[in-house]
Scaffold this motif. Structure first.
Motif, mmCIF file in Angstrom:
data_model
loop_
_atom_site.group_PDB
_atom_site.id
_atom_site.type_symbol
_atom_site.label_atom_id
_atom_site.label_comp_id
_atom_site.label_asym_id
_atom_site.label_seq_id
_atom_site.Cartn_x
_atom_site.Cartn_y
_atom_site.Cartn_z
ATOM 1 N N SER A 41 36.295 51.307 34.658
ATOM 2 C CA SER A 41 35.110 50.551 35.082
ATOM 3 C C SER A 41 34.439 49.899 33.880
ATOM 4 O O SER A 41 34.475 50.422 32.770
ATOM 5 C CB SER A 41 34.124 51.482 35.804
ATOM 6 O OG SER A 41 33.774 52.562 34.964
ATOM 7 N N LEU A 42 33.867 48.742 34.134
ATOM 8 C CA LEU A 42 33.165 47.981 33.091
ATOM 9 C C LEU A 42 31.824 47.540 33.656
ATOM 10 O O LEU A 42 31.754 47.004 34.767
ATOM 11 C CB LEU A 42 33.984 46.742 32.697
ATOM 12 C CG LEU A 42 33.278 45.720 31.788
ATOM 13 C CD1 LEU A 42 33.180 46.248 30.359
ATOM 14 C CD2 LEU A 42 34.027 44.387 31.796
ATOM 15 N N ARG A 52 29.194 45.153 37.894
ATOM 16 C CA ARG A 52 30.112 46.274 37.652
ATOM 17 C C ARG A 52 31.501 45.905 38.169
ATOM 18 O O ARG A 52 31.649 45.397 39.290
ATOM 19 C CB ARG A 52 29.609 47.540 38.355
ATOM 20 C CG ARG A 52 30.472 48.776 38.038
ATOM 21 C CD ARG A 52 30.019 49.979 38.836
ATOM 22 N NE ARG A 52 30.835 51.148 38.584
ATOM 23 C CZ ARG A 52 30.537 52.137 37.737
ATOM 24 N NH1 ARG A 52 29.389 52.097 37.063
ATOM 25 N NH2 ARG A 52 31.342 53.161 37.572
ATOM 26 N N CYS A 53 32.490 46.165 37.324
ATOM 27 C CA CYS A 53 33.878 45.860 37.672
ATOM 28 C C CYS A 53 34.659 47.168 37.709
ATOM 29 O O CYS A 53 34.476 48.027 36.833
ATOM 30 C CB CYS A 53 34.520 44.965 36.608
ATOM 31 S SG CYS A 53 33.478 43.606 36.038
ATOM 32 N N GLU A 54 35.517 47.309 38.710
ATOM 33 C CA GLU A 54 36.392 48.486 38.794
ATOM 34 C C GLU A 54 37.774 48.047 39.237
ATOM 35 O O GLU A 54 37.899 47.317 40.236
ATOM 36 C CB GLU A 54 35.830 49.515 39.796
ATOM 37 C CG GLU A 54 34.788 50.418 39.155
ATOM 38 C CD GLU A 54 34.186 51.435 40.141
ATOM 39 O OE1 GLU A 54 33.111 51.947 39.801
ATOM 40 O OE2 GLU A 54 34.773 51.679 41.210
ATOM 41 N N ASP A 55 38.784 48.498 38.494
ATOM 42 C CA ASP A 55 40.172 48.171 38.842
ATOM 43 C C ASP A 55 40.358 46.686 39.112
ATOM 44 O O ASP A 55 40.994 46.289 40.086
ATOM 45 C CB ASP A 55 40.614 48.991 40.062
ATOM 46 C CG ASP A 55 40.475 50.482 39.788
ATOM 47 O OD1 ASP A 55 40.719 50.884 38.637
ATOM 48 O OD2 ASP A 55 40.091 51.225 40.718
ATOM 49 N N GLU A 59 31.023 41.280 45.571
ATOM 50 C CA GLU A 59 31.817 42.486 45.800
ATOM 51 C C GLU A 59 33.151 42.135 46.434
ATOM 52 O O GLU A 59 33.198 41.400 47.425
ATOM 53 C CB GLU A 59 31.071 43.428 46.748
ATOM 54 C CG GLU A 59 30.133 44.367 46.011
ATOM 55 C CD GLU A 59 29.364 45.236 46.991
ATOM 56 O OE1 GLU A 59 28.149 45.329 46.809
ATOM 57 O OE2 GLU A 59 29.994 45.792 47.940
ATOM 58 N N GLY A 60 34.218 42.674 45.876
ATOM 59 C CA GLY A 60 35.546 42.469 46.446
ATOM 60 C C GLY A 60 36.308 41.311 45.830
ATOM 61 O O GLY A 60 37.516 41.197 46.019
ATOM 62 N N LYS A 61 35.609 40.447 45.085
ATOM 63 C CA LYS A 61 36.328 39.344 44.436
ATOM 64 C C LYS A 61 36.846 39.773 43.069
ATOM 65 O O LYS A 61 36.413 40.776 42.499
ATOM 66 C CB LYS A 61 35.413 38.127 44.313
ATOM 67 C CG LYS A 61 35.254 37.376 45.638
ATOM 68 C CD LYS A 61 34.998 35.911 45.402
ATOM 69 C CE LYS A 61 34.913 35.147 46.706
ATOM 70 N NZ LYS A 61 34.673 33.718 46.483
ATOM 71 N N ARG A 62 37.786 39.006 42.535
ATOM 72 C CA ARG A 62 38.364 39.287 41.220
ATOM 73 C C ARG A 62 37.260 39.298 40.169
ATOM 74 O O ARG A 62 36.397 38.414 40.151
ATOM 75 C CB ARG A 62 39.398 38.203 40.892
ATOM 76 C CG ARG A 62 40.135 38.381 39.598
ATOM 77 C CD ARG A 62 41.435 39.124 39.770
ATOM 78 N NE ARG A 62 42.262 38.531 40.812
ATOM 79 C CZ ARG A 62 42.959 37.391 40.666
ATOM 80 N NH1 ARG A 62 42.951 36.715 39.546
ATOM 81 N NH2 ARG A 62 43.683 36.942 41.674
ATOM 82 N N ALA A 63 37.312 40.288 39.270
ATOM 83 C CA ALA A 63 36.273 40.429 38.240
ATOM 84 C C ALA A 63 36.580 39.512 37.063
ATOM 85 O O ALA A 63 36.957 39.941 35.982
ATOM 86 C CB ALA A 63 36.171 41.881 37.801
ATOM 87 N N ASP A 64 36.425 38.205 37.298
ATOM 88 C CA ASP A 64 36.618 37.175 36.281
ATOM 89 C C ASP A 64 35.245 36.578 35.999
ATOM 90 O O ASP A 64 34.675 35.895 36.863
ATOM 91 C CB ASP A 64 37.534 36.060 36.800
ATOM 92 C CG ASP A 64 38.949 36.544 37.108
ATOM 93 O OD1 ASP A 64 39.279 37.698 36.767
ATOM 94 O OD2 ASP A 64 39.714 35.749 37.686
ATOM 95 N N LEU A 65 34.708 36.819 34.806
ATOM 96 C CA LEU A 65 33.363 36.305 34.524
ATOM 97 C C LEU A 65 33.233 35.909 33.074
ATOM 98 O O LEU A 65 34.041 36.293 32.226
ATOM 99 C CB LEU A 65 32.298 37.329 34.931
ATOM 100 C CG LEU A 65 32.268 38.680 34.223
ATOM 101 C CD1 LEU A 65 31.493 38.619 32.916
ATOM 102 C CD2 LEU A 65 31.630 39.717 35.154
ATOM 103 N N ILE A 66 32.202 35.110 32.821
ATOM 104 C CA ILE A 66 31.924 34.695 31.445
ATOM 105 C C ILE A 66 30.463 34.991 31.125
ATOM 106 O O ILE A 66 29.611 35.061 32.025
ATOM 107 C CB ILE A 66 32.228 33.196 31.215
ATOM 108 C CG1 ILE A 66 31.325 32.282 32.059
ATOM 109 C CG2 ILE A 66 33.685 32.920 31.530
ATOM 110 C CD1 ILE A 66 31.581 30.790 31.832
ATOM 111 N N VAL A 67 30.196 35.193 29.839
ATOM 112 C CA VAL A 67 28.827 35.371 29.358
ATOM 113 C C VAL A 67 28.555 34.245 28.369
ATOM 114 O O VAL A 67 29.282 34.092 27.378
ATOM 115 C CB VAL A 67 28.654 36.733 28.646
ATOM 116 C CG1 VAL A 67 27.206 36.903 28.199
ATOM 117 C CG2 VAL A 67 29.081 37.885 29.558
#
Ligand code: NIG
Ligand code: FE
Length: 419
Positions: free
Chosen positions: A2-3, A37-40, A374-382
């Protein structure tokens, strides 16, 4: 694994599992001081830090956004990322007055890149592609559509698509392969283009389909390249191969490519610099996404697509780089957003949706990509800036500080990590 991404000034995202149109394209959900929060590999929570603390145990890893703005990773739905050589000489000729088509007809253009690409080994093509993918990622792009089209023979088209698959396997950026063998008429068939059209239909498309190398097909439908009737024949077998359709439509002349894309149920009609009112009406009444490429207009010093009219008519509008060595040599979606706003008249929120959720819709992936939900791919930028406005406002520099791909930090402080 988790991140938790915390410490942001704001988390901003379009919402939904399909393209947003009309006035809805500028609706963004903004969570002040939000966390993700990202998991798996998936997003499992977007909200306030307090809610997160109530519902979850501490995460395995924390990424401090340090007062920056958190956004979905960019999706780039139109790129030509595999090639050898470069065409800065033509660029200079264009600056001195020759047109793109004049250069193409004198042996330059796409066919110049075809010669260099045929001569390159697959390893050389892969090395160049991975170098470009690093640039995509550093500028915040986490998924691209990737076209072949600089081989124009079976062997090289296959090698290009294999390179796209190999790059996808080893690089964090996800690649969605499109067969663009119908990108141009190769020099050896210039005198008898119909022979090339037949070879594409009878040999090249079937073999690429048989090998399972593409998920979509594209044609450069343009005066002097493939006309409407040839394009229709070139795409007739696509449904049978399980291929989605993208179309280079109404780029340099108003041929009616947008209408044809709609008629064929294409995922996207791309370029549209010369789209007619009838083309705009057809797109507005369809699910075909209008993919606009303002980098190409800028780089060719030609007119921009009528982005305002397209949005106001209710079309689903997305943005892409068109990354290629001839008409748009850039991997930077922030640069494309700047041109979309300052050149084509989109608002910032419109441009952001067009580069994320609507771009995901243009590759048929809006249900799993393109927004922080929730449920989408954890692709993000800061961003290294407090609001998304700085993406365009602070133009000409790279505002992307960190990138998370499928829940892993792959760019930290502007540098690749997790190699
Ligand atoms: O999207 N229009 C055709 N193909 C590219 C240009 C490719 C090239 O010039 O190498 C485009 O603009
Ligand atoms: Fe293109």
């Amino acid at each position: 694994m988790s991140l938790l991404v915390r410490g942001a000034n704001q988390v901003v995202s379009p919402i939904g599992d399909r393209a947003r149109r009309g006035s809805e394209i500028s609706f963004l959900e903004t969570i002040p001081r939000g966390v993700v929060r990202c998991e798996d590999g998936l997003v499992v929570f977007v909200g306030t830090e307090e809610d997160h603390q109530r519902r979850f145990a501490p995460a395995d890893e924390v990424l401090d956004a340090d007062g920056g703005c958190v956004l979905p990773g960019f999706v780039d739905p139109h790129t030509h990322p595999v090639w050898a050589g470069s065409r800065e000489d033509e660029f200079d000729r264009r600056l001195r007055g020759e047109t793109y088509m004049e250069i193409a007809r004198s042996g330059g253009g796409i066919n110049a890149t075809v010669r260099a690409t045929r001569d390159a080994s697959s390893e050389e093509l892969l090395t160049g592609t991975l170098r470009r993918l690093d640039q995509f990622l550093l500028h915040g792009t986490t998924t691209i559509e990737a076209k072949s089209g600089y081989g124009l023979d079976l062997e090289t088209e296959v090698r290009m698509l294999e390179v796209i698959h190999r790059a996808d396997a080893v690089h964090p950026v996800d690649l969605h392969p499109t067969c663009l063998a119908a990108h141009e008429v190769p020099a050896e068939h210039r005198d008898h283009p119909e022979i090339w059209v037949r070879r594409l239909i009878d040999e090249i498309h079937p073999e690429i389909a048989r090998r399972g190398l593409a998920e979509a097909v594209d044609v450069f439908c343009e005066e002097g390249v493939f006309d409407l009737e040839q394009t229709r024949r070139l795409l007739a077998d696509a449904p049978g191969y399980g291929w989605k359709i993208h179309l280079h439509a109404d780029e340099l002349t108003p041929l009616g490519g947008a209408e044809l894309a709609v008629e064929l149920g294409a995922l996207s009609a791309d370029h549209l610099m010369c789209v007619t009112p009838a083309g705009i009406a057809a797109l507005a009444a369809s699910d075909t996404v209008a993919v606009l490429l303002p980098g190409t207009s800028f780089f060719l010093r030609s007119a921009y697509a009528p982005a305002r009219e397209l949005v106001d008519a209710g079309c689903a509008v997305a943005l892409a780089t068109d990354c290629n060595p001839g008409s748009s040599p850039t991997e930077s979606m922030p640069a494309i957003l700047a041109l979309a706003c300052l050149g084509m008249g989109l608002g910032l929120a419109e441009a952001l949706t067009a580069a994320t959720l609507n771009a995901a819709a243009a590759i048929g992936r809006a249900h799993e990509l393109g927004s922080l939900e929730e449920g989408k791919r954890a692709d993000l930028i800061v961003l290294g800036a407090p609001t998304y406005h700085h993406l365009v406002y602070h133009y000409g520099v790279n505002p992307v500080q960190h990138v998370v791909k499928a829940g892993k930090v792959v760019v930290q402080n502007g540098q690749r990590s997790h190699r």
